[in-house]
Write a protein that holds these residues in place. Structure first.
Motif, PDB file in Angstrom:
ATOM      1  N   ASP A 324      15.135  19.646   6.051  1.00  0.00           N
ATOM      2  CA  ASP A 324      15.659  18.303   6.644  1.00  0.00           C
ATOM      3  C   ASP A 324      14.907  17.180   5.434  1.00  0.00           C
ATOM      4  OD1 ASP A 324      13.260  17.820   6.859  1.00  0.00           O
ATOM      5  OD2 ASP A 324      12.720  18.690   9.221  1.00  0.00           O
ATOM      6  N   ILE A 325      15.316  16.038   5.892  1.00  0.00           N
ATOM      7  CA  ILE A 325      15.712  15.122   5.347  1.00  0.00           C
ATOM      8  C   ILE A 325      13.936  15.138   4.319  1.00  0.00           C
ATOM      9  CG2 ILE A 325      15.173  13.405   6.891  1.00  0.00           C
ATOM     10  CD1 ILE A 325      16.777  12.634   4.000  1.00  0.00           C
ATOM     11  N   SER A 327      12.122  16.734   3.572  1.00  0.00           N
ATOM     12  CA  SER A 327      11.505  17.607   2.440  1.00  0.00           C
ATOM     13  C   SER A 327      12.159  17.313   1.089  1.00  0.00           C
ATOM     14  CB  SER A 327      13.027  19.106   2.656  1.00  0.00           C
ATOM     15  OG  SER A 327      12.900  20.137   3.464  1.00  0.00           O
ATOM     16  N   GLY A 334      11.309  20.734  -1.812  1.00  0.00           N
ATOM     17  CA  GLY A 334      12.404  19.100  -2.118  1.00  0.00           C
ATOM     18  C   GLY A 334      12.281  18.900  -3.642  1.00  0.00           C
ATOM     19  N   GLU A 355      19.382  20.852   8.230  1.00  0.00           N
ATOM     20  CA  GLU A 355      19.671  20.332   8.520  1.00  0.00           C
ATOM     21  C   GLU A 355      21.138  19.759   7.752  1.00  0.00           C
ATOM     22  OE1 GLU A 355      18.688  19.218  11.717  1.00  0.00           O
ATOM     23  OE2 GLU A 355      17.425  20.913  11.692  1.00  0.00           O
ATOM     24  N   ASP A 357      22.704  16.941   7.709  1.00  0.00           N
ATOM     25  CA  ASP A 357      22.852  16.233   7.188  1.00  0.00           C
ATOM     26  C   ASP A 357      22.424  15.974   6.261  1.00  0.00           C
ATOM     27  OD1 ASP A 357      20.235  16.088   8.020  1.00  0.00           O
ATOM     28  OD2 ASP A 357      19.598  14.199   9.356  1.00  0.00           O
ATOM     29  N   VAL A 358      21.640  17.030   5.528  1.00  0.00           N
ATOM     30  CA  VAL A 358      20.698  16.875   4.939  1.00  0.00           C
ATOM     31  C   VAL A 358      21.512  18.068   3.744  1.00  0.00           C
ATOM     32  CG1 VAL A 358      18.833  19.015   4.763  1.00  0.00           C
ATOM     33  CG2 VAL A 358      18.251  17.613   3.794  1.00  0.00           C
ATOM     34  N   LYS A 359      22.327  18.395   3.478  1.00  0.00           N
ATOM     35  CA  LYS A 359      23.149  19.046   2.455  1.00  0.00           C
ATOM     36  C   LYS A 359      24.006  18.280   2.028  1.00  0.00           C
ATOM     37  CE  LYS A 359      23.787  23.766   6.280  1.00  0.00           C
ATOM     38  NZ  LYS A 359      24.723  24.462   6.589  1.00  0.00           N
ATOM     39  N   LEU A 361      22.933  16.453   0.371  1.00  0.00           N
ATOM     40  CA  LEU A 361      21.646  15.871  -0.516  1.00  0.00           C
ATOM     41  C   LEU A 361      21.219  16.604  -2.130  1.00  0.00           C
ATOM     42  CD1 LEU A 361      18.694  13.682   1.130  1.00  0.00           C
ATOM     43  CD2 LEU A 361      21.094  12.894   0.261  1.00  0.00           C
TER      44      LEU A 361
END
Length: 402
Positions: A324-325, A327, A334, A355, A357-359, A361
């Protein structure tokens, strides 16, 4: 010959990074055109000691200590590197979520006291026949079931907390609002008051042992998220530790009260950043015992990857349980994606769940694989994680060979 680096993080409450790397490596080793290197990751939480064992191999000896936590009795391992004289502790093996059944997970009434007692026992027994000599304690902070700002641990190391009537208060979050005074024993050498060194100086240590031989304490933290404020570590990780939203609000209010007290004692400034890893455990040890806080990335890249040439690999396989964010805000997975994204042909990210919303990024040369895509729900994916990893490893092999 295609060179592949397999460097996963652990899947929390499921498989360790060492076991995950082993499964993936076994599946890919069938192809003789693959040259595999395995470097399992740890960001301080679950599986930290397994990774330390993997890094140092024959240099490591293991010792076990009896622990009682939330009514549960078990044996916690610690590792000693005899050549570097470092001792390693994993907080998740002492006060971790994995140590408690679901019904006992309540951070409002739990604290880090057992971990502080373990540290104290290690220092007291440091020169006994049972514990080889060591010069540094390295604590992996993560995967804890506590949100107590480390007050339980520092209490075990000799700091006392009193109410308005001078009565000692057990430093569990439900009691934080009752605390009005923090007492340092007269023998206590607090670094910000009397000293500037990085020594653990438990005030209740054996009187015949001199402060000059205490070990330095280093906390390896999995996140850089602040303990308090908006999107705090309490908010982000509290629910998974078993607290309700109303209980988290109470915990935050109690910690804010404690922060006010330590500001009045000039232990920190009003604007000082307080790291939220382990429910504030690392920060509590830093404030009261001058522990050094280092990021998991610094630990990983100065230990695991100290002899690694990042340019020699064609492919990277990494992952973690939930991506997720957070990470991309200090966690090992990350960071390794960042370091390798422009050095390898492709990166394969293997996770229980990624997640949505993190894809956006994630770099373009990263192929994502989720165990949830193979099973009906998260519970089934946890139960069948080994089988799922084998299936995904086959898919990665096919993509590499395209």
């Amino acid at each position: 010959m295609m060179k592949i680096l397999i460097a996963p993080n652990s899947f929390k409450e499921s498989l360790s990074s060492v076991k995950i790397a082993e499964i993936i490596s076994k599946e890919l080793s069938i192809n003789k055109n693959f040259q595999l290197t395995t470097l399992p990751l740890s960001d301080g939480g679950d599986g930290f000691l397994e990774v330390v064992k993997f890094i140092y191999k024959s240099q490591i000896t293991e010792h076990n200590f009896p622990i009682e936590f939330a009514g549960e009795k078990f044996s916690a391992p610690v590792l000693i590197n005899n050549s570097t004289k470092e001792i390693f502790i994993e907080s998740a093996e002492v006060i971790g979520l994995k140590k408690l059944p679901q019904q006992k997970r309540n951070p409002l009434t739990l604290n880090t006291f057992p971990l502080g007692k373990l540290i104290n026992d290690l220092v007291i027994n440091k020169y006994s026949d049972s514990i080889p000599e060591f010069e540094k304690i390295i604590l992996g902070v993560g995967g804890t079931s506590t949100i107590d700002f480390g007050l339980g641990a520092v209490n075990a190391l000799g700091i006392k907390f009193l109410d308005n009537y001078g009565r000692e208060v057990e430093p569990i979050p439900v009691n934080f609002s009752l605390i009005s005074e923090i007492i340092f024993p007269s023998s206590f050498n607090h670094p910000t008051i009397q000293s500037s060194n990085h020594s653990i100086i438990p005030p209740n240590i054996h009187p015949n042992i001199q402060p000059s031989i205490y070990s330095s304490l280093q906390c390896v933290v999995d996140v850089q998220t602040p303990l308090l404020g908006d999107n705090s570590a309490v908010d982000l990780y509290g629910l998974q530790k078993g607290a309700s939203k109303s209980e988290l609000a109470m915990i935050k209010k109690g910690i804010e009260h404690i922060v006010e007290l330590i500001i009045k004692k000039n232990l920190i400034s009003a604007s000082e950043y307080i790291n939220g890893a382990g429910g504030g455990l690392a920060s509590g040890l830093k404030i009261f015992f001058d522990a050094e806080i280092i990021s998991a990335n610094d630990f990983i890249f100065s230990n695991l990857f100290r002899d690694t040439n990042f340019d020699e690999f064609d492919f990277l396989i990494t992952g973690e349980g939930k991506f997720d964010i957070q990470s991309f805000e200090g966690k090992a997975t990350g960071e390794i994606i960042r370091k390798f994204s422009d050095k390898v042909k492709r990166i394969f990210l293997v996770c229980g769940r990624i997640e949505h919303d993190v894809k956006k990024l994630i770099p373009g040369n990263v192929d994502c694989f989720e165990l949830l895509d193979l099973y009906k729900d998260e519970e089934e994916s946890k139960q069948k994680v080994a089988i799922g990893l084998k299936i995904i490893s086959g898919k990665i092999r096919d993509r590499i060979l395209k």
